[in-house]
Design an enzyme around this catalytic site. Structure first.
Site, PDB file in Angstrom:
ATOM      1  N   ASN A 185       0.904  -1.242  -0.117  1.00 15.66           N
ATOM      2  CA  ASN A 185       0.074  -0.021   0.114  1.00 15.66           C
ATOM      3  C   ASN A 185       0.847   1.149  -0.065  1.00 15.66           C
ATOM      4  OD1 ASN A 185      -2.649   1.283   0.460  1.00 15.66           O
ATOM      5  ND2 ASN A 185      -1.649   2.135   2.297  1.00 15.66           N
ATOM      6  N   HIS A 186       1.968   1.181   0.474  1.00 16.12           N
ATOM      7  CA  HIS A 186       2.537   2.577   0.791  1.00 16.12           C
ATOM      8  C   HIS A 186       4.161   2.205   1.076  1.00 16.12           C
ATOM      9  CE1 HIS A 186       1.398   0.621   4.823  1.00 16.12           C
ATOM     10  NE2 HIS A 186       2.702   1.071   5.267  1.00 16.12           N
ATOM     11  N   ASP A 212       0.932   6.839   0.674  1.00 12.06           N
ATOM     12  CA  ASP A 212       0.428   5.651  -0.202  1.00 12.06           C
ATOM     13  C   ASP A 212       1.013   5.855  -1.715  1.00 12.06           C
ATOM     14  OD1 ASP A 212      -0.973   5.237   1.959  1.00 12.06           O
ATOM     15  OD2 ASP A 212      -2.849   4.650   1.134  1.00 12.06           O
ATOM     16  N   ARG A 235       3.105 -12.437   3.312  1.00 12.04           N
ATOM     17  CA  ARG A 235       1.696 -12.021   3.929  1.00 12.04           C
ATOM     18  C   ARG A 235       1.661 -10.502   3.383  1.00 12.04           C
ATOM     19  NH1 ARG A 235       1.060  -7.412   7.496  1.00 12.04           N
ATOM     20  NH2 ARG A 235      -0.321  -7.637   9.440  1.00 12.04           N
ATOM     21  N   ASP A 281       0.266  -6.930   3.255  1.00 13.65           N
ATOM     22  CA  ASP A 281       0.010  -6.104   4.189  1.00 13.65           C
ATOM     23  C   ASP A 281      -1.134  -4.972   3.551  1.00 13.65           C
ATOM     24  OD1 ASP A 281       0.625  -4.697   6.967  1.00 13.65           O
ATOM     25  OD2 ASP A 281       1.171  -3.056   5.416  1.00 13.65           O
ATOM     26  N   TYR A 314      -6.660  -0.864   0.989  1.00 18.79           N
ATOM     27  CA  TYR A 314      -6.656   0.439   0.894  1.00 18.79           C
ATOM     28  C   TYR A 314      -5.827   0.787  -0.449  1.00 18.79           C
ATOM     29  CZ  TYR A 314      -7.351  -0.595   5.739  1.00 18.79           C
ATOM     30  OH  TYR A 314      -8.122  -1.188   6.878  1.00 18.79           O
ATOM     31  N   LEU A 315      -5.714   0.216  -1.408  1.00 24.96           N
ATOM     32  CA  LEU A 315      -4.491   0.384  -2.596  1.00 24.96           C
ATOM     33  C   LEU A 315      -5.171   1.338  -3.504  1.00 24.96           C
ATOM     34  CD1 LEU A 315      -3.587  -3.353  -3.474  1.00 24.96           C
ATOM     35  CD2 LEU A 315      -2.593  -1.851  -2.001  1.00 24.96           C
ATOM     36  N   GLU A 355      -3.879  -9.713   4.438  1.00 21.13           N
ATOM     37  CA  GLU A 355      -4.273  -8.892   5.654  1.00 21.13           C
ATOM     38  C   GLU A 355      -5.449  -7.878   5.425  1.00 21.13           C
ATOM     39  OE1 GLU A 355      -2.777  -5.605   9.216  1.00 21.13           O
ATOM     40  OE2 GLU A 355      -2.311  -5.435   7.088  1.00 21.13           O
TER      41      GLU A 355
END
Length: 549
Positions: A104-105, A171, A199, A201, A205-206, A243
C-alpha cells in the site's frame, strides 16, 4: 493420517520479529544469522512456516512497515546473502519462509517518494497528491491516536499527499501502471531468491475513489487478481496471506473464486470474541461470530490467531463491548492504543497457565490455519512503558544470563520485561529443562493437531451445548473426526453431550487439561452420550477410536 487438502490447511505458522529474535553479531539488534542459529528451536516447536516481519531497509518509524528499499535487507539484519542462507537452512529443516510485502505505501524516505515530491524522474504521480485535503472525506482515519487526517502537506512539492496510516507512510498511486509494474518487479525479485510466499500487508486500501470509504474497491480486487496471476506464473505453490482487517462479509470477496485472488486471509473479528468469551465465561461470543462467518471456497482458508505484533484490535466490536474489554484486559490507559489493547497473551491471562492453555486449545481447533506469535510459547510478558506497539515486540528470552541469550550487547535495542516475566523467570532454557513447562505442552498441542487432518482441512461445526460455558467444536475429514470441548468458565462443568453426527461411533479421549472427575485419558464413550467433566478452564479433545463399536 494424510489429507488431500492444500498443504497449508494443515500447517501452523510462527510469526517472528527478526530484530527481537536473536542477535548473532552482538550489536544489540536481532539479525538473520541469529534466526538461523535458532531454526532448530523453531522446527522442534512443530510449526511449518516462519513468517518474518519486514526485513527491508527502513527508518524503522513503524518497525519496517515504512519501507525505503523493497529489494534489499536492512543492514541491522544482514544482507541478501544472509537471507539466502536463511532460506537454505530453513528448507533443510522442512520449514518454509514468508515475509511481509507492504503493497500500500512506502516510507517517506523512499527514493520514489523523494523523486515524486520534486516532480522528478518520471515519478510525478507515483503517489496520491492534491491541492484539496477535503478529497476522500468518507475515508476513516485508522491510527486515531496519532493522525488527525489522511492528508499531510509537503513543503517541497507544495501539495498534500495521501496516507492511510502514519504521515511518514505515503500511499502509492495504483492508478499509475508504472507503480503496478514496479511492485510486480519487487514480487519477482523475492520469488527468484527462493522465498516461499508473502503476507500481503493492508491490501484493502490500494485505491481511492471519491464518494467511497476508499476500502475494498473493485479496482483493488482487479489488481490483486492481476498480481495473483503474475505470482502463479512464477511460483504457483507460493503461500499468499492477505491482511484484510474487515468483517467476514467484507473479507470474503478477497478469496475471489477460490483460485484467482487470496488463498489465505486473516479472520480478524474472531480474535477479540475469543477474548470476550474468556472474560465472560461464556461461549456465546465465539458462536456469534462463527454464525456470521460465510462459507468460503474449499480451496481457501481462514487464518486465526490470538495475538500478534500489533494491538489486539477492537475495531469490530460495539462501544459497550469495547468498554467491557478495556475494563477487563486494559484497565490502565498505557495498555491501550488506537482502538485496541497493546498487551501480550500471557499478561492478558494474568500469567495463569489454565487460561493460556485453554486459549491455545481453542486456537488449534477453530476452523483455520493458526499462527503462534514468537515468545507466546513460553509465556513471555510485555512492557507497556514502551511507546506505540513496542511493548509486545521485546527481545526473545532464551536464558537467564546476561542479555537473556538474545545478545551479548550491553544495550539491546529494547529492554526486557521486568518482574515475574523477566528473563530470570521466563526463558527457553528453563522451559526446556522442565517437562511440565508451557513450551513442552505447546509442542504436544501442535503435534496432536497435526496428527488430525480434520483440524486443518476438515469440515467444522460448532455444536449446541447444554451449558453456555462450553464451546464444543466438531471437525471431520474422511475417517478422522475430532470433538473439542472448552470450558470458558472459572468453575467446573459436567454434562452429557449429544453428538448426533457420530452416533454409534466410539470416541477416545486423547488430549486434555484440567479434566474433571471420571474423565481419564483413553476413556472410550458412545458419541451419542459423551460425558463431559471439565475443571475450571478445562478442555478435552476426543477422536474416533480404532476399537470396533
Amino acid at each position: 493420517m494424510t489429507s488431500d487438502a492444500p498443504w497449508w490447511k494443515d500447517a501452523v505458522l510462527y510469526e517472528l520479529y527478526v530484530r527481537a529474535f536473536r542477535d548473532a553479531d552482538g550489536d544489540g539488534h536481532g539479525d538473520l544469522r541469529g534466526v538461523i542459529e535458532r531454526l532448530d528451536y523453531v522446527r522442534d516447536l512443530g510449526v511449518d512456516v516462519v513468517w518474518l516481519l519486514p526485513i527491508s531497509p527502513s527508518p524503522l518509524r513503524d518497525d519496517g512497515y515504512d519501507v525505503s528499499d523493497f529489494t534489499a535487507i536492512h543492514p541491522d539484519y544482514g544482507d541478501l546473502d544472509d537471507f539466502e542462507a536463511l532460506l537454505v537452512a530453513a528448507h533443510e529443516r522442512g520449514l518454509k519462509v514468508i515475509t511481509d510485502l507492504v503493497l500500500n505505501h512506502t516510507s517517506s524516505d523512499h527514493p520514489w517518494f523523494q523523486a515524486s515530491r520534486r516532480r522528478a524522474e518520471g515519478k510525478d504521480d507515483w503517489y496520491v497528491w492534491t491541492d484539496d485535503p477535503q478529497r476522500y472525506a468518507d475515508a476513516r482515519v485508522i491510527f486515531t491516536d496519532s493522525e488527525a487526517s489522511n492528508w499531510t502537506f509537503d513543503e517541497v512539492r507544495g501539495q498534500y499527499y495521501w496516507h492511510r496510516f502514519f504521515h511518514h507512510q505515503p500511499d502509492l498511486n495504483y492508478d499509475n501502471p508504472d507503480v503496478r509494474s514496479a511492485m510486480k518487479d519487487v514480487v519477482r525479485f523475492w520469488l527468484d531468491l527462493g522465498i516461499d510466499g508473502f503476507r500481503l500487508d493492508a491490501i484493502p486500501y490500494l485505491y481511492e475513489r471519491e464518494g467511497t470509504n476508499c476500502e475494498n474497491l473493485s479496482e483493488t480486487h482487479a489488481f490483486l487478481k492481476e498480481l495473483r496471476a503474475f505470482i502463479d506464473a512464477i511460483a504457483p505453490d507460493a503461500l499468499l496471506l492477505g491482511e484484510v482487517n474487515q468483517w467476514p462479509d467484507d473479507t470474503l470477496p478477497y478469496f475471489g473464486n477460490g483460485f484467482d485472488e487470496m488463498p489465505l486471509l486473516f479472520h480478524f473479528p474472531v480474535m477479540p470474541r475469543v477474548w470476550k468469551a474468556l472474560a465472560e465465561g461464556s461461549a456465546e461470543p465465539i458462536r456469534w461470530i462463527l454464525d456470521r462467518t460465510p462459507a468460503i471456497p474449499p480451496s481457501c482458508q481462514w487464518v486465526v490467531f490470538l495475538r500478534n505484533h500489533d494491538e489486539l484490535t477492537l475495531e469490530m466490536v460495539t462501544d459497550e463491548e469495547r468498554a467491557f474489554m478495556y475494563g477487563h484486559y486494559a484497565p490502565e490507559p498505557a495498555m491501550r492504543l488506537n482502538v485496541g489493547i497493546r498487551r501480550r497473551l500471557a499478561p492478558l491471562c494474568d500469567f495463569e497457565r489454565p487460561r493460556i492453555e485453554l486459549l491455545h486449545s481453542i486456537l488449534m481447533t477453530l476452523p483455520g490455519t493458526p499462527i503462534i506469535y514468537y515468545g507466546d510459547e513460553i509465556g513471555m510478558g510485555d512492557d507497556v512503558r514502551l511507546p506505540d506497539r513496542n511493548g509486545v515486540r521485546t527481545p526473545m528470552q532464551w536464558d537467564d544470563g546476561t542479555g537473556a541469550g538474545f545478545s551479548r550487547s550491553e544495550r539491546p535495542f529494547a529492554p526486557f520485561p521486568a518482574g515475574s516475566s523477566a528473563p530470570e523467570h521466563v526463558n527457553v532454557a528453563a522451559a526446556e529443562r522442565d517437562p511440565d513447562s508451557l513450551l513442552h505442552w505447546m509442542r504436544a498441542l501442535i503435534a496432536t493437531r497435526k496428527d488430525h487432518p480434520a483440524l486443518g482441512g476438515g469440515t467444522f461445526v460448532m455444536l449446541p451445548s447444554p451449558d453456555p460455558a462450553l464451546a464444543v467444536f466438531l471437525s471431520t475429514h474422511h475417517d478422522d473426526a475430532v470433538v473439542a470441548v472448552h470450558n470458558l468458565a472459572a468453575a467446573p462443568r459436567r454434562v452429557d453431550l449429544a453428538v448426533p453426527a457420530l452416533a454409534g461411533r466410539r470416541l477416545e479421549l486423547g488430549f486434555g487439561g484440567r479434566l474433571g472427575p471420571g474423565a481419564e485419558i483413553g476413556l472410550e464413550a458412545l458419541a451419542e452420550a459423551l460425558p463431559i467433566s471439565l475443571g475450571a478452564h478445562g478442555y478435552a479433545w476426543w477422536w474416533l477410536s480404532e476399537a470396533t463399536p
